[in-house]
Design a protein around this motif. Structure first.
Motif, mmCIF file in Angstrom:
data_model
loop_
_atom_site.group_PDB
_atom_site.id
_atom_site.type_symbol
_atom_site.label_atom_id
_atom_site.label_comp_id
_atom_site.label_asym_id
_atom_site.label_seq_id
_atom_site.Cartn_x
_atom_site.Cartn_y
_atom_site.Cartn_z
ATOM 1 N N GLY A 74 0.900 -1.440 0.209
ATOM 2 C CA GLY A 74 -0.140 0.267 0.080
ATOM 3 C C GLY A 74 0.711 1.757 0.128
ATOM 4 N N PRO A 75 -0.133 2.326 0.191
ATOM 5 C CA PRO A 75 0.491 3.375 -0.046
ATOM 6 C C PRO A 75 1.448 3.661 1.534
ATOM 7 C CG PRO A 75 -1.815 3.882 -1.091
ATOM 8 C CD PRO A 75 -1.021 2.408 -0.737
ATOM 9 N N ASP A 76 2.464 4.390 0.692
ATOM 10 C CA ASP A 76 3.768 5.160 2.117
ATOM 11 C C ASP A 76 3.945 6.349 1.933
ATOM 12 O OD1 ASP A 76 4.859 5.406 4.363
ATOM 13 O OD2 ASP A 76 7.487 5.243 3.252
ATOM 14 N N LEU A 77 2.881 7.013 3.431
ATOM 15 C CA LEU A 77 2.506 8.857 2.687
ATOM 16 C C LEU A 77 3.923 9.535 3.614
ATOM 17 C CD1 LEU A 77 -1.764 8.421 3.719
ATOM 18 C CD2 LEU A 77 -0.471 8.552 1.937
ATOM 19 N N GLY A 84 -9.851 -0.451 -1.242
ATOM 20 C CA GLY A 84 -9.350 0.459 -2.548
ATOM 21 C C GLY A 84 -8.409 0.553 -2.697
ATOM 22 N N ILE A 85 -7.196 0.292 -1.730
ATOM 23 C CA ILE A 85 -6.145 0.011 -2.551
ATOM 24 C C ILE A 85 -6.275 -1.240 -3.721
ATOM 25 C CG2 ILE A 85 -3.549 0.066 -1.674
ATOM 26 C CD1 ILE A 85 -4.417 1.071 0.502
ATOM 27 N N ARG A 86 -6.268 -1.899 -3.380
ATOM 28 C CA ARG A 86 -6.254 -2.997 -4.518
ATOM 29 C C ARG A 86 -7.018 -2.712 -5.501
ATOM 30 N NH1 ARG A 86 -4.497 -8.158 -5.275
ATOM 31 N NH2 ARG A 86 -6.151 -9.554 -6.822
ATOM 32 N N ASP A 87 -8.393 -1.792 -5.352
ATOM 33 C CA ASP A 87 -8.312 -1.686 -6.524
ATOM 34 C C ASP A 87 -8.000 -0.738 -7.456
ATOM 35 O OD1 ASP A 87 -10.914 -3.235 -6.015
ATOM 36 O OD2 ASP A 87 -12.235 -1.728 -4.899
ATOM 37 N N GLY A 139 -6.305 1.138 -11.793
ATOM 38 C CA GLY A 139 -6.103 2.965 -11.658
ATOM 39 C C GLY A 139 -7.024 4.046 -11.010
ATOM 40 N N ARG A 140 -8.068 2.825 -10.319
ATOM 41 C CA ARG A 140 -8.830 3.958 -9.244
ATOM 42 C C ARG A 140 -9.005 3.566 -8.320
ATOM 43 N NH1 ARG A 140 -13.332 7.275 -13.816
ATOM 44 N NH2 ARG A 140 -10.797 8.665 -14.656
ATOM 45 N N GLY A 141 -9.223 4.211 -7.103
ATOM 46 C CA GLY A 141 -9.679 3.849 -5.377
ATOM 47 C C GLY A 141 -9.720 4.346 -5.057
ATOM 48 N N THR A 142 -10.216 3.778 -2.991
ATOM 49 C CA THR A 142 -10.460 5.113 -2.534
ATOM 50 C C THR A 142 -9.504 4.207 -0.834
ATOM 51 O OG1 THR A 142 -12.358 4.623 -1.879
ATOM 52 C CG2 THR A 142 -11.832 6.381 -3.417
ATOM 53 N N PHE A 143 -8.922 5.354 -0.509
ATOM 54 C CA PHE A 143 -8.745 4.232 1.225
ATOM 55 C C PHE A 143 -8.495 5.522 2.184
ATOM 56 C CE2 PHE A 143 -4.611 5.492 -0.422
ATOM 57 C CZ PHE A 143 -4.145 6.452 0.071
ATOM 58 N N THR A 150 -5.557 6.078 -17.991
ATOM 59 C CA THR A 150 -5.205 5.282 -16.647
ATOM 60 C C THR A 150 -4.837 4.090 -16.243
ATOM 61 O OG1 THR A 150 -7.339 6.950 -16.348
ATOM 62 C CG2 THR A 150 -7.113 4.745 -14.789
ATOM 63 N N LEU A 151 -3.274 4.312 -15.292
ATOM 64 C CA LEU A 151 -2.877 2.566 -15.410
ATOM 65 C C LEU A 151 -3.229 2.589 -13.737
ATOM 66 C CD1 LEU A 151 0.231 4.389 -16.621
ATOM 67 C CD2 LEU A 151 -1.381 3.428 -18.281
ATOM 68 N N GLY A 152 -2.689 0.852 -13.638
ATOM 69 C CA GLY A 152 -2.758 0.525 -12.724
ATOM 70 C C GLY A 152 -1.819 0.177 -11.980
ATOM 71 N N LEU A 153 -1.086 -0.722 -10.583
ATOM 72 C CA LEU A 153 -0.399 -0.559 -10.558
ATOM 73 C C LEU A 153 1.649 -0.650 -11.141
ATOM 74 C CD1 LEU A 153 2.297 -0.241 -8.324
ATOM 75 C CD2 LEU A 153 1.320 -2.381 -7.548
ATOM 76 N N ARG A 154 1.037 -2.388 -11.651
ATOM 77 C CA ARG A 154 1.701 -3.470 -12.956
ATOM 78 C C ARG A 154 1.820 -2.283 -14.042
ATOM 79 N NH1 ARG A 154 2.674 -6.445 -16.572
ATOM 80 N NH2 ARG A 154 3.366 -8.768 -17.046
ATOM 81 N N GLU A 155 1.273 -1.328 -14.506
ATOM 82 C CA GLU A 155 1.182 -0.802 -15.959
ATOM 83 C C GLU A 155 2.208 0.075 -15.509
ATOM 84 O OE1 GLU A 155 -1.487 -1.440 -14.559
ATOM 85 O OE2 GLU A 155 -2.629 -2.990 -16.600
ATOM 86 N N LEU A 156 2.415 0.542 -14.274
ATOM 87 C CA LEU A 156 2.917 1.905 -13.885
ATOM 88 C C LEU A 156 4.662 1.026 -13.635
ATOM 89 C CD1 LEU A 156 0.969 4.044 -11.549
ATOM 90 C CD2 LEU A 156 1.659 4.977 -13.482
#
Length: 831
Positions: free
Chosen positions: A223-226, A237-240, A245-249, A353-359
């Motif tokens: 997940g993110p590290d703020l 939401g992170i997995r989405d 490429g879109r989601g909320t947490f 709009t990119l997912g994690l793998r695409e990025l």
């Protein structure tokens, strides 16, 4: 002189050219051009280096200016001016804002600018550019590394006089590490920062296994590290976002419940959600408390500083459950915020709009291309150098012939052609030999050239191997990423939780339950409460425990009044008092609070007892040193924290204050002359608070009341008196004690003299201490330790038995009826 004449203009000279166009077509064209400019030139980052154009231009300009980490800082205005004049024609404000953001550690997970000066805070704007200074951070050098080795393409600037890179080489995945925020026309991007070590590990895994799945990559990037830390609640939401490429947490502040003062707990906030400042939180909490939409908070302090970092202290009122208040803070304030991920970035010049793998794949492909181009450039440079070195070696081996050819030539052009012909050199080699000084053509230089040739051949072989093998190319990229991770990596700051650690439901109320309890006041001045209102047995071990002066029935969220010797009653919240463990029998007040922590007393003012403030509760009975008695009507003001309960005469003080639970109980006075007077409480009419009471006991000249209380005549009770000398220093006499049966003393009328309670022996002329109450009687020293009393019952007017230790107070057994008499203390003259 000839006169010049002018011809006036005609109407044809002012005739306008009007072109008819379609308004809708013009609007569509103009809007699309504007939208295109915003999307590609301002708002969206490139997926390869994660930079917007203005950020890329700032880093490139600072690199060209030589503002490296080992150089001094320069004025930010100088950087802004250089960027605006050469590359970015959109105004200084936009450039400076981008520069500031790249220098803020609370905005960037890995800052790219090393700022000096006031670069702002989450709540405050930075200082003007003329006051701040900047240079490139070490991480920024990794972004621009090898930019001069044909690793990226360049394009003309806005006026065609300069060139700028279309993308940075970017030695680490900056887009994922630092995230991005931008609003374009019809689209926006909002990308969360991540941990460099985790992102690099995922990128290296993708390099090693190009067919890796999203689940494989999420093992490295959970997940993110703020930048500001905090806690992320809920990972669905992170997995989405990583998949589509879109989601909320949800982001939550990092808090802990601690003891902030001896009497109160508090919530300590050390980390806040991303892009939330402490001032915003403080303002919101104060608004909610003022509007009474948030309860349980007594104080709020911002103790943040540069050394300790964020430190908000939210003090919780006693009676409120801190965990429940914290849940309300999460619900009502910015201490919990939602982050909406929208991974929109430019890929091949197009927003996607990119997912994690695409990025990760876009970055890996970019980095492979950078290393491939860099390797080709370096091989080309080494091949060129090797070509020149080989020419020099030929010249050294044939130095005499070379000199002869040059000397016999008419000019440099002929010398170059003859060298090419005689020694089979290329034009470049021949020109280089002619330009080489004679001092370089020595035997030692021949050895150096041989070594350089060997080194160049080895490097060319290595670079050729990299360019000819995809596996070796990937290994180089992976190793370089590992080195960057080792150099700039930091531990994770944000905690990831599947769900909330606190669940607000009916079983977790906001406030402490208003359960019945007993409020206790001891002879050593300690206040406490029990966990329930069950009877105090009065039997058992009393070691390390002082006697109780007053016991009042109340509730946890109720109030009691502390009565002082000056006739004041001071309001105290029961919930503020410490709770004694239910196992204590009788309860030990060693964990109680000194009464001075809850009330403010005047000089010379002492507490003589406590009473209930319930208007329907038992009334209060008071006795004074001058023999005045008063029953107080329980009509206490609700809007005052302290008030008078008796109007005292000059020089008079209250010596006893006890709750009267029944009118058939006795009011009892014991004087310094060893006289005891008892009569039913019904003989005393209740009076309002301002009244001064009525005559309670008749005193002879010089005598005073040393003890006043209430005794239930139906219970087995005892009278304890201790006699001594009035000339001795206070606290130095052991004295002679006597215990007698309370039933031996007949009731008399109010305002009479009573009967003798103890006969003085030689050297005794005053009672030092007295008490009457339910059996058995117990005595304690000044530190609350038990002191043995005589076991036998003496005659009503008998003399006392000398004690072994000095007695500070006496008390007796306590039952469930409440309203027990106060403990005996030394007479005012002996205190």
């Amino acid at each position: 002189m000839a006169r010049r004449t002018t011809t006036p203009p005609t109407d044809e000279d002012f005739e306008e050219r009007i072109v008819d166009i379609d308004v809708s077509a013009e609007m569509r064209t103009s809007f699309l051009e504007y939208a295109y400019s915003v999307i590609y030139q301002r708002a969206l980052p490139d997926a390869r280096d994660g930079l917007k154009p203005v950020q890329r231009r700032i880093l490139y300009s600072m690199s060209e200016m030589g503002l490296r980490p080992d150089r001094g800082h320069v004025k930010s205005s100088r950087v802004v001016g250089d960027v605006m004049g050469k590359l970015h024609p959109h105004g200084d404000t936009a450039i400076y804002d981008a520069l500031v953001r790249m220098a803020q550690p609370f905005s960037m997970r890995l800052p790219l600018i090393d700022g000096h000066g006031n670069f702002g805070s989450p709540d405050d704007l930075p200082a003007a550019m003329r006051y701040t200074e900047a240079r490139l951070a070490a991480a920024a050098m990794a972004m621009v590394q090898s930019i001069d080795e044909d690793t990226v393409d360049f394009k003309p600037n806005y006026d065609g006089q300069e060139t700028e890179p279309t993308v940075m080489p970017s030695a680490f995945p900056n887009l994922l590490v630092n995230g991005a925020t931008g609003i374009a026309v019809g689209m926006a991007t909002n990308m969360a920062p991540h941990n460099l070590v985790e992102v690099v590990a995922a990128a290296r895994h993708l390099i090693k296994k190009p067919d890796a799945t999203l689940d494989d990559l999420m093992r490295f990037i959970p997940g993110p590290d703020l930048p500001t830390g905090g806690t992320i609640i809920g990972l669905d939401g992170i997995r989405d976002a990583y998949a589509k490429g879109r989601g909320t947490f949800r982001m939550r502040a990092k808090c802990s419940v601690e003891q902030v003062s001896p009497r109160r707990k508090g919530i300590i906030v050390t980390e806040l959600p991303f892009n939330v400042g402490p001032e915003r939180v403080v303002t919101k909490i104060r608004e909610l408390v003022t509007a009474k939409k948030l309860q349980g908070i007594s104080d709020l302090k911002d103790l943040s500083d540069r050394h300790k970092g964020l430190n908000l202290v939210i003090e919780i009122k006693n009676g409120f459950i801190p965990e429940a208040v914290l849940e309300e803070l999460y619900r009502l304030t910015p201490m919990e915020e939602t982050f909406g991920i929208n991974n929109v970035a430019l890929v091949d010049g197009q927003p996607r709009t990119l997912g994690l793998r695409e990025l990760l794949q876009v970055y890996v492909d970019h980095r492979l291309d950078v290393v491939r181009r860099r390797s080709a450039y370096r091989r080309r440079k080494r091949e060129d150098r090797l070509h020149l070195v080989e020419g020099l070696i030929i010249a050294l081996l044939n130095i005499d012939e070379v000199i002869q050819v040059i000397r016999s030539s008419d000019d440099s052009s002929q010398a170059r052609e003859r060298l090419m012909e005689v020694f089979e050199l290329s034009e470049i080699q021949a020109a280089y030999i002619l330009d080489t000084p004679l001092r370089r053509l020595t035997r030692f230089d021949k050895l150096e050239l041989d070594g350089e040739k060997e080194t160049l051949e080895n490097e060319i072989a290595e670079l050729t191997a990299i360019l000819s093998s995809e596996d070796k190319l990937r290994k180089v990229v992976s190793d370089e990423l590992a080195q960057v991770s080792k150099t700039f990596g930091t531990p994770r700051r944000t905690v990831l939780l599947e769900s909330s650690g606190i669940t607000r439901n009916a079983s977790v109320p906001l406030e402490v339950a208003d359960d019945p309890c007993l409020v206790l006041f001891s002879s050593t001045g300690l206040l406490a409460r029990t966990t329930d209102a069950s009877p105090l047995a009065g039997e058992g071990d009393r070691s390390a425990h002082d006697v109780l002066v007053s016991v009042v029935n109340s509730t946890v969220r109720g109030e009691v009044g502390v009565v002082t010797n000056q006739g004041r009653m001071i309001r105290v919240q029961v919930v503020d008092l410490p709770t004694l463990p239910p196992s204590a029998n009788p309860p030990s007040l060693s964990g109680g609070h000194p009464v001075s922590e809850h009330v403010t007393l005047n000089p010379g003012e002492t507490v003589v007892g406590i009473g209930s403030l319930d208007p329907d509760g038992p009334g209060l009975a008071l006795g004074t040193a001058q023999g005045v008695v008063k029953r107080v009507v329980p009509d206490y003001p609700a809007n005052r924290d302290d008030f008078e309960v008796i109007g005292l005469k000059d020089g008079d003080t209250v010596v006893g204050a006890v709750e009267l639970t029944a009118e058939d109980h006795d009011l009892v006075f014991i004087t310094s002359e060893a006289q005891l007077l008892r009569y039913p409480a019904v003989n005393v009419r209740p009076q309002g608070r301002p009244a001064g009471g009525m005559a309670g006991v008749r005193l002879d000249g010089g005598a005073t009341v040393i003890w006043f209380g209430v005794v239930d005549p139906a219970r087995e009770s005892r009278v304890v008196t201790i006699a001594g000398s009035s000339t001795a220093l206070p606290g130095t006499q052991i004295g002679g004690a006597k215990i007698s049966d309370y039933a031996e003393y007949p009731a008399k009328g109010r305002a009479t003299g009573g009967v003798r309670v103890q006969r003085f022996l030689k050297g005794e002329d005053v009672l030092l201490l007295a008490w009457a109450g339910p059996a058995p009687a117990r005595a304690v020293s000044t530190v609350g330790k038990p002191v043995p009393l005589p076991e036998e019952l003496g005659r009503r007017d008998g003399s006392g038995v000398r004690l072994t230790h000095t007695v500070a107070a006496v008390g007796g057994a306590l039952g469930a009826s409440g309203g027990e008499p106060a403990a005996g203390k030394p007479a005012p003259s002996e205190q």
